[in-house]
Design an enzyme around this catalytic site. Structure first.
Site, short mmCIF file in Angstrom:
data_model
loop_
_atom_site.label_atom_id
_atom_site.label_comp_id
_atom_site.label_asym_id
_atom_site.label_seq_id
_atom_site.Cartn_x
_atom_site.Cartn_y
_atom_site.Cartn_z
N ASP A 62 66.24 -5.89 62.04
CA ASP A 62 65.48 -5.97 60.79
C ASP A 62 63.97 -5.90 61.04
O ASP A 62 63.50 -5.96 62.18
CB ASP A 62 65.84 -7.27 60.04
CG ASP A 62 65.83 -8.51 60.94
OD1 ASP A 62 65.31 -8.43 62.07
OD2 ASP A 62 66.36 -9.55 60.52
N ASN A 128 70.56 -21.11 56.60
CA ASN A 128 71.47 -20.88 55.46
C ASN A 128 72.63 -19.95 55.81
O ASN A 128 73.34 -19.48 54.93
CB ASN A 128 70.68 -20.32 54.26
CG ASN A 128 70.03 -18.97 54.56
OD1 ASN A 128 70.21 -18.42 55.65
ND2 ASN A 128 69.28 -18.45 53.61
N HIS A 130 72.34 -16.98 57.34
CA HIS A 130 72.08 -15.54 57.32
C HIS A 130 72.12 -14.96 58.74
O HIS A 130 71.84 -15.65 59.72
CB HIS A 130 70.76 -15.19 56.59
CG HIS A 130 69.49 -15.45 57.31
ND1 HIS A 130 68.42 -16.11 56.72
CD2 HIS A 130 69.05 -15.11 58.55
CE1 HIS A 130 67.41 -16.16 57.57
NE2 HIS A 130 67.76 -15.56 58.69
N GLU A 135 71.09 -12.34 53.51
CA GLU A 135 71.04 -13.67 52.92
C GLU A 135 72.36 -14.01 52.22
O GLU A 135 73.17 -13.11 51.95
CB GLU A 135 69.88 -13.73 51.91
CG GLU A 135 68.50 -13.48 52.53
CD GLU A 135 67.93 -14.71 53.23
OE1 GLU A 135 68.70 -15.55 53.72
OE2 GLU A 135 66.69 -14.81 53.30
C1 GLP Z 1 65.01 -14.76 61.03
C2 GLP Z 1 65.63 -13.42 61.50
C3 GLP Z 1 67.02 -13.61 62.07
C4 GLP Z 1 67.02 -14.87 62.91
C5 GLP Z 1 66.85 -16.07 62.04
C6 GLP Z 1 66.66 -17.36 62.80
O1 GLP Z 1 64.55 -14.77 59.76
N1 GLP Z 1 65.67 -12.37 60.53
O2 GLP Z 1 67.40 -12.47 62.81
O3 GLP Z 1 68.24 -15.00 63.58
O4 GLP Z 1 65.88 -15.87 61.04
O5 GLP Z 1 65.38 -17.49 63.32
P1 GLP Z 1 65.05 -18.49 64.50
O6 GLP Z 1 65.71 -17.95 65.71
O7 GLP Z 1 63.55 -18.48 64.64
O8 GLP Z 1 65.60 -19.82 64.11
#
Ligand code: GLP
Length: 233
Positions: A62, A128, A130, A135
């Site tokens: 993404d 959440n 995702h 989402e």
């Molecule tokens: C982000 C990314 C995800 C990631 C998630 C967790 O928004 N789009 O790919 O896995 O949220 O982030 P973190 O690893 O900083 O907890």
């Protein structure tokens, strides 16, 4: 799902590195990559290793909409900083969050995924549930698309920005159907704030309200969790 419990992100990153190294011995060609704080230790293991990625193509999950590539919160910047500047790949793909026509860019990205089937996908998980930026409520049949971020995700990711109002409200994200087409998946989760999402992913019903729950139906998923993330399993 194979659950692998580790003491911390350093050990978790090492486990993920070992799975990747074994698959590279088997000749995999395309790696799906993730951003966020979770895979940083994994990338450190990669850059410290002698693994050679010059025959490997990478496809990221993404990208935020509207952030220039030189903005240190863009995922393009993140990937260069943590991996690509240190380990050259054959080709690196990320969605272009600055494209004038974002729907056309999503279609273009789907073609890239079709032409480069992903052998191993790296994932984190949002609090959440995702995956990528899919989402709660995202279709299990979805491919790359323009998505609106939830208030929860904006709040979670605000820690990386000076002000919460700087967090982009939209992103281009690979869809869940594309993630599920990857031959193997490694999902890492660290910390107590991921415990509810991890428990619902592993034990909950398959529901679009918890996007990661679909992974229960994938044949080869490694879930690497520390004590906090595993605390409600
Ligand atoms: C982000 C990314 C995800 C990631 C998630 C967790 O928004 N789009 O790919 O896995 O949220 O982030 P973190 O690893 O900083 O907890």
């Amino acid at each position: 799902m194979k659950i692998i419990k580790v003491t911390d992100a350093v050990e978790g990153g090492l486990k993920a590195y070992e799975i990747l190294a074994e698959k590279m011995d088997d000749g995999i060609k395309t790696l799906g990559l993730a951003t966020g704080s979770t895979p940083i230790e994994f990338y450190k293991h990669l850059t410290a290793s002698d693994l050679d990625f010059t025959d490997m193509t990478s496809i990221n999950l993404d990208e935020y909409v509207g952030l220039p590539k030189d903005n240190d919160q863009s995922y393009d910047y993140f990937m260069k900083e943590h991996l690509f500047d240190k380990k050259p790949f054959k080709k690196n793909y990320l969605p272009d969050g600055l494209a004038a026509d974002l729907d056309a860019e999503a279609d273009h990205y789907n073609q890239i995924i079709d032409q480069n089937p992903i052998d191993l996908q790296i994932l984190g998980i949002g609090s959440n549930g995702h995956i990528g930026f899919n989402e709660p409520g995202a279709s299990f049949e979805g491919t790359t698309s323009l998505v609106d971020l939830t208030d929860q995700t904006i709040a979670d990711n605000a820690r990386f920005f000076v002000h919460e109002n700087e967090v982009p409200r939209q992103a281009l994200s690979m869809g869940i159907a594309s993630i599920m087409q990857s031959k193997a998946i490694i999902l890492m989760a660290y910390g107590k704030n991921k415990a509810n999402a991890v428990t619902a992913m592993v034990h909950g019903p398959l529901t679009e309200n918890l996007p990661a729950s679909i992974l229960q139906s994938h044949p080869e998923v490694y879930v690497i969790v520390d004590e906090g993330a595993a605390s409600k399993l």
